[in-house]
Design an enzyme around this catalytic site. Structure first.
Site, PDB file in Angstrom:
ATOM      1  N   SER A 155       0.817  -1.222   0.000  1.00 34.57           N
ATOM      2  CA  SER A 155       0.000   0.000   0.000  1.00 34.57           C
ATOM      3  C   SER A 155       0.841   1.258   0.000  1.00 34.57           C
ATOM      4  CB  SER A 155      -0.913   0.003   1.231  1.00 34.57           C
ATOM      5  OG  SER A 155      -1.575   1.248   1.372  1.00 34.57           O
ATOM      6  N   GLU A 183       0.088   3.732   1.650  1.00 33.09           N
ATOM      7  CA  GLU A 183       0.054   4.233   3.020  1.00 33.09           C
ATOM      8  C   GLU A 183       1.371   3.973   3.754  1.00 33.09           C
ATOM      9  OE1 GLU A 183      -2.344   5.863   4.894  1.00 33.09           O
ATOM     10  OE2 GLU A 183      -3.517   6.174   3.064  1.00 33.09           O
ATOM     11  N   TYR A 226      -2.960   0.478  10.068  1.00 32.20           N
ATOM     12  CA  TYR A 226      -3.079  -0.177   8.758  1.00 32.20           C
ATOM     13  C   TYR A 226      -1.757  -0.088   7.999  1.00 32.20           C
ATOM     14  CZ  TYR A 226      -4.265  -0.805   3.840  1.00 32.20           C
ATOM     15  OH  TYR A 226      -4.276  -1.213   2.534  1.00 32.20           O
TER      16      TYR A 226
END
Length: 321
Positions: free
Chosen positions: A125, A127, A149
């Site tokens: 990801s 992120e 996450y």
């Protein structure tokens, strides 16, 4: 006929990937802990529920994974399972981290044990990069995760690299930036915006409550991104790739264009709710997808405006039913 195993087949990416692989002539297997009708609605919406085999599997049970791999001998595994909401990860940090890492370790150990040729794609990801502070992310940009996450995805990303290097397994990380579709659940802000705008255009008097509008993201079209996943496993050697459009827009732009599409003034229908602000919000993420273009011959063709139009059209059709 190749066989593909998709963990997380009932989610947005899993459903679109299953459809893509079926059209490529694959036998597609999917794993789910819950095979009820509601859980399979994305497969139903894409018209492929009858073309996939859904297998009940506890990804935290190593023996079950071994049995499944030995029985079906998949050529490719797409690891898309795990809690995928950034906001929800703050409420359920342990569940989020375990859902992304524990099951992945079991699968990697199982692949190592059976010693049969199998290629694995892992959904990493954007992120993981955290706050880029104006930098453009490449495959070599360091990780600075700012949410449970992102921490979970960063750990999983490094697990893939470690097993690839030490066990010589064919494992790839796809570092996907934001990618949307009508299959997004309502806890994702893009779906929240599109759904509320359509209800308001249909006569609802509600106000759309949002947090910060100055954050910027690279929004792409999910059905295109699953093709990039497949491309990674067709290469001669495994690697990691950023998958993105390369164009970044603010959330304010996303909101404004969504309401303009319905000939509405967004400022009349949106309220800023400071309780939705998070100190760890990433203000901007910008990607350089040139490596994927060079190696995979993959390039996004749909950008934020196209994504919004497609999502809006699907939502309007849904309201008409």
């Amino acid at each position: 006929m190749k066989t593909a195993l998709i963990t997380g087949i009932t989610g947005q990416d899993g459903a679109y990937l299953a459809k893509f692989l079926i059209e490529k002539g694959y036998l597609v297997l999917g794993t789910s802990r819950n095979k009820n009708i509601k859980n399979l609605q994305n497969l139903q919406l894409l018209g492929i529920q009858g073309s996939t085999s859904i297998i009940s599997l506890n990804l935290n049970n190593y023996d079950e994974i071994i049995d499944l791999l030995e029985q079906y001998c998949p050529d490719e595994i797409y690891y898309l399972a795990g809690q995928s909401s950034v906001s929800l990860s703050f409420e359920r940090p342990l569940e989020t981290i375990e859902s992304c890492t524990s099951a992945l370790i079991n699968i990697l150990e199982a692949i190592k044990s059976i010693r049969k040729p199998v290629k694995l794609y892992h959904a990493s990801s954007s992120e993981c990069f955290g706050e880029l502070q104006g930098r453009v992310a490449t495959e070599h940009t360091s990780f600075e995760p700012r949410s449970p996450y992102a921490i979970a995805k960063a750990a999983s990303h490094w697990l893939i690299k470690n097993y690839r290097d030490t066990q010589e397994l064919f494992l790839c990380n796809g570092i996907l930036f934001n990618h949307e579709s009508p299959l997004r659940p309502v806890n994702f802000v893009t779906k929240k915006i599109v759904s509320a705008a359509c209800r308001i255009a249909n006569g609802s008097k509600e106000k759309l409550n949002l947090g910060r509008l100055d954050i910027s993201r690279d929004w792409g079209w999910a059905p295109e991104y699953v093709e990039a996943m497949w491309c990674m496993l067709q290469m001669d050697s495994p690697d990691d790739y950023i998958i993105a459009t390369g164009k970044t827009h603010s959330l304010k732009d996303f909101v404004r264009y969504t309401f303009e599409y319905l000939t509405l003034n967004w400022e009349e229908h949106v309220e800023i709710n400071k309780s939705l602000f998070r100190d760890t919000d990433i203000t901007s993420n910008t990607a350089d997808p040139s490596y994927a273009k060079k190696k995979l011959k993959w390039k996004a063709s749909l950008y934020m405006h196209d994504v919004i139009k497609n999502m809006m059209n699907a939502e309007v059709d849904l309201l008409k039913k």
